[in-house]
Structure formats: C-alpha cells, structure tokens
Design an enzyme around this catalytic site. Structure first.
Site, PDB file in Angstrom:
ATOM      1  CG  HIS A  49      -2.188  -0.957   1.126  1.00  0.00           C
ATOM      2  ND1 HIS A  49      -3.362  -0.946   0.601  1.00  0.00           N
ATOM      3  CD2 HIS A  49      -2.111  -2.416   1.635  1.00  0.00           C
ATOM      4  CE1 HIS A  49      -4.025  -1.952   0.900  1.00  0.00           C
ATOM      5  NE2 HIS A  49      -3.282  -2.805   1.117  1.00  0.00           N
ATOM      6  CG  ASP A  66      -2.158  -9.216   6.102  1.00  0.00           C
ATOM      7  OD1 ASP A  66      -2.746  -8.789   7.137  1.00  0.00           O
ATOM      8  OD2 ASP A  66      -2.592  -9.087   5.004  1.00  0.00           O
ATOM      9  CG  ASP A  69      -3.026  -4.221   5.420  1.00  0.00           C
ATOM     10  OD1 ASP A  69      -1.790  -3.155   5.479  1.00  0.00           O
ATOM     11  OD2 ASP A  69      -4.095  -4.018   4.824  1.00  0.00           O
ATOM     12  CD  GLU A  70      -5.675  -5.784   1.963  1.00  0.00           C
ATOM     13  OE1 GLU A  70      -6.882  -6.272   1.678  1.00  0.00           O
ATOM     14  OE2 GLU A  70      -5.468  -4.650   1.699  1.00  0.00           O
ATOM     15  CG  LEU A  71       3.966  -7.629   0.402  1.00  0.00           C
ATOM     16  CD1 LEU A  71       4.478  -6.282  -0.004  1.00  0.00           C
ATOM     17  CD2 LEU A  71       5.017  -8.173   1.481  1.00  0.00           C
TER      18      LEU A  71
END
Length: 532
Positions: free
Chosen positions: A248, A358, A307-309
């Site tokens: 992000h 994550d 998160d959400e790499l």
C-alpha cells in the site's frame, strides 16, 4: 414526591423482571440501586476535584455543559446546588496501555461522590454520571437515582480505527470523532494516516511526501497532529499512528519515486505497489521519517501496517528480483528482512510495533514483543495467541461492511447485534489471556466527514460495551433499551446517531449537527496537556 415514588418503583420493577435497571452504556461491573430519586435543576450540579489538572479541567467543563440539554423555565427557580465531589488519588497523567480506568460512584441524598485512581478513571465516572441524569419531557424536569457503582473495563485496549487516507478527514472532524469515542468509553484512536491512494502527513524532513496528498489543503501538519493527541487525552484516549508498509505504498512514490517498486503488470491497481526493499536508502528514509513523526505522539505503540503485500510486484521489478536472487531470498525471506529492519527502527525511536496479521500468514517470524491486530479470522487469532503474541481482535468489527458476515437482519443498523455478539474470546480455547482487547475499524473507501457519524453510530455502541462490560453482559434484548436510550443521548450531544426501534427522542430546538469538536483547546492548553 409522587414523581419520585413512581420512578423508584419503575426501577424496582425493572430489577424484579430481570432487566438492567440503569440506562448506562457500557454497563458497569457492579451496580447497587438505592431507595431515593433526587430532583435536580439545570445548572445546579457543580463538579469539584481535589487536584489541579489542565487536562481534567477540560473534562469537567465539558460535562458541566452536557448535563442539562433542556432548560426548565416553567419550574420555579431553585438556589439549591449539588456538588459532585471528585477524589483522585494520583496526579500522574501518564496515558499508556494498562492505565487504571476504574472508578466508584456513589449518589445519595446530599452526597455525590466520584473516586478514581487517576484522572482517566474519573473521566469514565463523569460519563456514567452524565448518563444517570434523566430528563422527563412531560414534567420538563431532571432527576438522578440514588446508586452505588463500582466499575472498570474488561479490556485495556478498546480501540477504533479511523482511516483518513482513503478520504481526507479534516482535523475538526477527527476531533468530533474523538468526542463520540470518549462518550462511549473507547480509549484508543488508531489513526490510519497513510495508504496507497494518499500521503496526507506533512514532513519537514521529506516535504515532497505530501505531493501524494489529494490536495495541498488536504494534509495534517505537526500542529494538527499534536492538537488531536492533546484533545484525545482530555478523554483518556490514546492516539496511535499507522503508516502502512511495505505494501500500500504507492503514495510514497509520488514525491519520492525511488522508494517504490516498478511493476507495470500490477500497476493498474494502486494498492499493489510496495516499497522497494532492495534499496538501502528506503530504510534510511523510513528511519528518518519515523524519527520525525514518533515524538508527535505520546503513546509507546506505532502501527506499521503490513497487510495485503503483493509480492508479485517485487518479483516483476528487475532490481528487486535480482537482489532477491543474490540474497537467496524467497518472498517470505524478503518480507522477513523488511520486518527485521523495521524492528531496528522501532527500537531506535523507542516504540513497540503493531502489525496486521498478514506477516504471520506469510510465515514471517515477528519480534515476540510485536502486537498483532487480527483482521482475518478467529482461527488465525487462535494460532497467533498460541504462538505467544499479544493480539487485538478486529475481524468481527468491520463497520464499513453494512452487512457483516452471516448477517440476518432486515435493517442494516440492526447489525449492531452481530458486533455485540462477537466476543473476543469466541471459539478461543487456549491462551485467551493474550487477547488484550480489540478495535472497531471504519475503512474509508466510501466514508468521509459527511456520512461518518451515521455509518458508525449506533452500531459501534455494541462494540464499546463488548470491550468494557463483563462477558456475562451479553443479552441483546436487555441491551437494546439501554443502547436506544444512549443513541438518543448521543444525538443531543451533537453526534448523528440514529434510532434502533420506533420511539421518540426529544431534541433541543436549536440543536445543530456540526463536524466540529464540542471543546476548543487553546495553544497554551495543548502545550500544558501534552507536557503533563
């Protein structure tokens, strides 16, 4: 006298039939109802504390102005006043995880006593006292029931995440949000400040970072941040920043393109772009930036996202892929390398890292001191606490979802019941003591200052009670009338909290809903509060 007798027996009947007799939210740990009801007149309640505190003075003034939303000019004026005597046993105003928020409140004929270890417990007691003042519209009068309350929170971390990255939320609106959180006894504002779409935080070290903001006017200065921190302290609310990395990170690259990975196949989604961790300058940049930002906050925790790499972007970037090959790194190894470097930065700025779950899902071994915020599932939470990490629960409390998982309700506001039923220990069989609380989250893809109140309240009230009250306080039917009463009270205080069932909520004729705080701190007050 007749009115007092009727009210007393109404309370008694509620006790006999098994209802919770006080309209107090969150419900206190111990309640003992007395045998008297005391009429009070607007302006008749004075608050007196045994200590001098700029922080607590703001709280006392705030509640003095909130006690009586309606005048009662039809009744004869009375010179009788009532003194709420506040006894605080310590003048230590340190605001960190684990502070004592307990209080005791005793209301008797001729004696109002609030006692607490510190100003933060006293603030919780003032909120309870405010809720005990009952307005009778038919009689245009106020009264307060005699009661003894001993109260303390179940969890030390009762948080709310505000996302001011996906939509810029002006400082005054954030202060207004703090009002609503303080009224509900939340004690932590998790400020998600930066994300893929925007970097609204001003930096004197790296001024081009705000090229990633939506607008030059849609930014937060150092002074803005410190005002938010000071204002939150007047409610006993800790403020914790989140800079979401390594994923992000696209907004970082608008001002400093060398910081982010280059991966054309992934670039269509701005959320896919991570930091370039093969470049040593990236870690120097993070070190310098966080060294600048951390002192603006007084809390010991710092949230670094995680998160959400999208590791595929790393593999597509030739420089990063070559570096990974040279280092013999898998994507998990590369993520581990990043988190290890981040730990060095956290140690240098004297902060404890918080991350989403994550990295653990990727197989990263986090520093044992890391606090893990779990957004995925209860099964992940079980594994995390079994591994010895302290954890926060969020997966059940995503307020941006108008219809949470397994929702069976016709009206979306009734989803407060799902949030209320989501106890942090549900389906946790071992190591539940590692759960130190939780956070409601309001992601802001479709939220800004215009609709924040109505999307959050009254649904978040259920979360506030779940984190404060005893686990046994879990009946939706018993909570409903109390929460219905409190949502009306919030509305009278300027929070746009809607109803949960057909009823009538008397409002002030001149009530105006604004996106501003109910108290304005001067620069000198901000300085005093932050330095105490």
């Amino acid at each position: 006298m007749i009115k007092k007798i009727i009210l007393f027996f109404a309370v008694l009947i509620a006790i006999v039939i098994g209802q919770q007799p006080l309209n107090v939210v969150p419900y206190p740990q111990q309640v003992s109802i007395g045998t008297c009801v005391i009429p009070v007149a607007p302006g008749s309640i004075l608050i007196e504390s045994n200590i001098e505190s700029a922080t607590f003075s703001v709280s006392m003034d705030r509640y003095t102005n909130l006690f009586f939303p309606f005048s009662n000019e039809s009744e004869p004026s009375s010179n009788e006043s009532f003194l709420l005597s506040v006894t605080i046993y310590s003048d230590d105003e340190t605001l960190q995880l684990g502070i004592d928020e307990s209080y005791s409140l005793s209301i008797e004929q001729g004696s109002y006593q609030l006692k607490a270890t510190n100003i933060y417990g006293a603030m919780r007691g003032l909120e309870t006292f405010k809720q005990l003042i009952v307005y009778n519209e038919l009689e245009n009068s106020y009264s307060i029931v005699c009661v003894s309350i001993s109260d303390s929170p179940r969890y030390p971390w009762r948080g709310f995440m505000v996302d001011s990255a996906r939509h810029y939320i002006p400082k005054n609106m954030i202060l207004h949000m703090i009002d609503s959180l303080g009224f509900s006894k939340f004690n932590t504002l998790h400020w998600h400040m930066v994300d893929a779409v925007a970097f609204p935080v001003e930096s004197t070290t790296y001024p081009d970072l705000t090229k990633g903001a939506f607008s030059p006017s849609a930014t937060f200065s150092h002074d803005d941040i410190q005002e938010v921190v000071a204002y939150a302290k007047t409610y006993g609310i800790r403020v914790i920043p989140e800079f979401d990395i390594p994923g992000h990170a696209a907004a970082w690259g608008i001002g400093y393109p060398e910081l982010v990975a280059t991966c054309p196949d992934y670039a269509a989604n701005v959320n896919n772009i991570p930091l370039d961790i093969s470049n040593p300058a990236t870690f120097t940049f993070i070190q310098n930036l966080f060294t600048e930002i951390a002192p603006l906050f007084i809390d010991n925790y710092f949230h670094t996202g995680g998160d959400e790499l999208v590791t595929g972007c790393w593999l597509e970037d030739p420089a990063i892929a070559n570096w990974m090959t040279k280092m013999g790194f898998s994507t998990t190894d590369a993520f581990q390398y990043f988190e290890n470097n981040l730990d060095v930065t956290m140690k240098s700025i004297n902060r404890t890292k918080i991350t989403w779950n994550d990295p653990i899902d990727y197989g990263v071994q986090l520093n044992p001191e890391t606090l893990v915020q779990v957004w995925s599932s209860g099964s992940d939470l079980q594994g995390i606490v079994n591994s010895g990490y302290k954890a926060l629960v969020s997966f059940a409390w995503y307020l941006d979802k108008q219809n949470p998982d397994n929702n069976i309700h016709y009206e979306w506001q009734d989803t407060w019941q799902d949030f209320y039923a989501a106890d942090p220990t549900n389906n946790i069989s071992t190591n539940a003591e590692n759960i130190i609380g939780g956070e409601a989250t309001m992601w802001a893809e479709q939220i800004n200052q215009v609709n924040w109140d109505v999307r959050v309240w009254p649904r978040a009230i259920g979360i506030a009670e779940r984190l404060w009250s005893a686990q046994s306080v879990n009946s939706v039917s018993l909570a409903l009338p109390r929460i219905g009463h409190f949502t009306c009270d919030l509305s009278r205080r300027g929070i746009q909290s809607g109803p949960l069932f057909p009823d009538y909520c008397p409002m002030q004729d001149d009530l105006v809903f604004t996106m501003k705080p109910n108290t304005k701190l001067s620069k000198s007050e901000i300085k005093l509060i932050l330095n105490k």
